[in-house]
Motif scaffolding. Structure first.
Motif, PDB file in Angstrom:
ATOM      1  N   UNK A 114      -4.336  16.694  -1.350  1.00 32.89           N
ATOM      2  CA  UNK A 114      -3.147  16.808  -2.137  1.00 32.89           C
ATOM      3  C   UNK A 114      -3.548  16.719  -3.562  1.00 32.89           C
ATOM      4  N   UNK A 115      -2.802  17.668  -4.260  1.00 34.96           N
ATOM      5  CA  UNK A 115      -2.867  17.869  -5.687  1.00 34.96           C
ATOM      6  C   UNK A 115      -2.017  17.202  -6.558  1.00 34.96           C
ATOM      7  N   UNK A 116      -0.827  17.027  -6.188  1.00 37.85           N
ATOM      8  CA  UNK A 116       0.157  16.427  -7.013  1.00 37.85           C
ATOM      9  C   UNK A 116       0.863  14.998  -6.419  1.00 37.85           C
ATOM     10  N   UNK A 117       1.092  14.318  -7.144  1.00 34.40           N
ATOM     11  CA  UNK A 117       1.792  13.043  -6.489  1.00 34.40           C
ATOM     12  C   UNK A 117       3.075  12.578  -7.238  1.00 34.40           C
ATOM     13  N   UNK A 118       4.003  11.903  -6.584  1.00 35.63           N
ATOM     14  CA  UNK A 118       5.173  11.190  -7.288  1.00 35.63           C
ATOM     15  C   UNK A 118       4.449   9.726  -7.560  1.00 35.63           C
ATOM     16  N   UNK A 119       5.600   9.212  -8.475  1.00 38.09           N
ATOM     17  CA  UNK A 119       5.382   7.794  -8.618  1.00 38.09           C
ATOM     18  C   UNK A 119       5.617   6.768  -7.455  1.00 38.09           C
ATOM     19  N   UNK A 120       6.348   6.975  -6.648  1.00 36.17           N
ATOM     20  CA  UNK A 120       6.610   6.431  -5.478  1.00 36.17           C
ATOM     21  C   UNK A 120       7.966   5.759  -5.389  1.00 36.17           C
ATOM     22  N   UNK A 121       8.402   5.520  -4.242  1.00 38.70           N
ATOM     23  CA  UNK A 121       9.636   4.511  -3.969  1.00 38.70           C
ATOM     24  C   UNK A 121       9.337   3.580  -3.123  1.00 38.70           C
ATOM     25  N   UNK A 122      10.101   2.156  -3.562  1.00 38.44           N
ATOM     26  CA  UNK A 122       9.697   1.289  -2.592  1.00 38.44           C
ATOM     27  C   UNK A 122      10.657   1.222  -1.349  1.00 38.44           C
ATOM     28  N   UNK A 123      10.007   0.802  -0.269  1.00 38.66           N
ATOM     29  CA  UNK A 123      10.751   0.585   1.024  1.00 38.66           C
ATOM     30  C   UNK A 123      10.410  -0.818   1.598  1.00 38.66           C
ATOM     31  N   UNK A 124      11.566  -1.642   1.745  1.00 40.34           N
ATOM     32  CA  UNK A 124      11.477  -2.921   1.937  1.00 40.34           C
ATOM     33  C   UNK A 124      12.171  -3.297   3.188  1.00 40.34           C
ATOM     34  N   UNK A 125      11.746  -3.823   4.550  1.00 43.07           N
ATOM     35  CA  UNK A 125      12.327  -3.615   5.549  1.00 43.07           C
ATOM     36  C   UNK A 125      12.390  -5.223   5.946  1.00 43.07           C
ATOM     37  N   UNK A 126      13.320  -5.942   6.093  1.00 44.69           N
ATOM     38  CA  UNK A 126      13.474  -7.450   6.383  1.00 44.69           C
ATOM     39  C   UNK A 126      13.608  -7.489   7.740  1.00 44.69           C
ATOM     40  N   UNK A 127      13.066  -8.506   8.129  1.00 46.08           N
ATOM     41  CA  UNK A 127      13.179  -8.851   9.622  1.00 46.08           C
ATOM     42  C   UNK A 127      14.408  -9.783  10.089  1.00 46.08           C
TER      43      UNK A 127
END
Length: 127
Positions: A114-127
């Protein structure tokens, strides 16, 4: 200039759902493979799902085994948007999720493709 911008991350309880979106700009992505990767704390970035074309014209989607049946990847109508519908989320899905685009049309599960990337988004799943 190519930009990939993710949205839709957040905090959710186990069993819940989130829908991630990626808006691509700067060129036409309709013929590019696009995908999602994720990186949990202390772990390497891993492939989640991707879409592209086989033979240049047959739409194809690939998804990693650990999320099959729970996650669905799709493209927006103009093919410049990418979505990841995540259902039945588990604590082990907690990670930063990255959108990626490849100048190639075929689907790959290696981040080096892959040539291009985003900055990312946080996903947090609590138990």
């Amino acid at each position: 200039q190519v930009q990939l911008v993710e949205s839709g991350g957040g905090l959710v309880q186990a069993g819940g759902s989130l829908r991630l979106s990626c808006a691509a700009s700067g060129r036409t992505f309709s013929t590019y493979a696009m995908g999602w990767f994720r990186q949990a704390p202390g772990k390497e970035r891993e492939f989640v799902a991707a879409t592209g074309w086989i033979g240049g014209s047959t739409y194809y989607a690939d998804i990693t085994d650990s999320v099959k049946g729970r996650f669905t990847i799709s493209r927006g109508g103009a093919k410049n948007t990418l979505h990841l519908q995540m259902n039945s989320l588990k604590p082990e899905d907690t990670a930063v999720y990255y959108c990626a685009a490849s100048r190639r049309s075929s689907v790959h599960n290696s981040d080096s493709s892959y040539d291009y990337w985003g900055q990312g988004t946080q996903v947090t799943v609590s138990s």
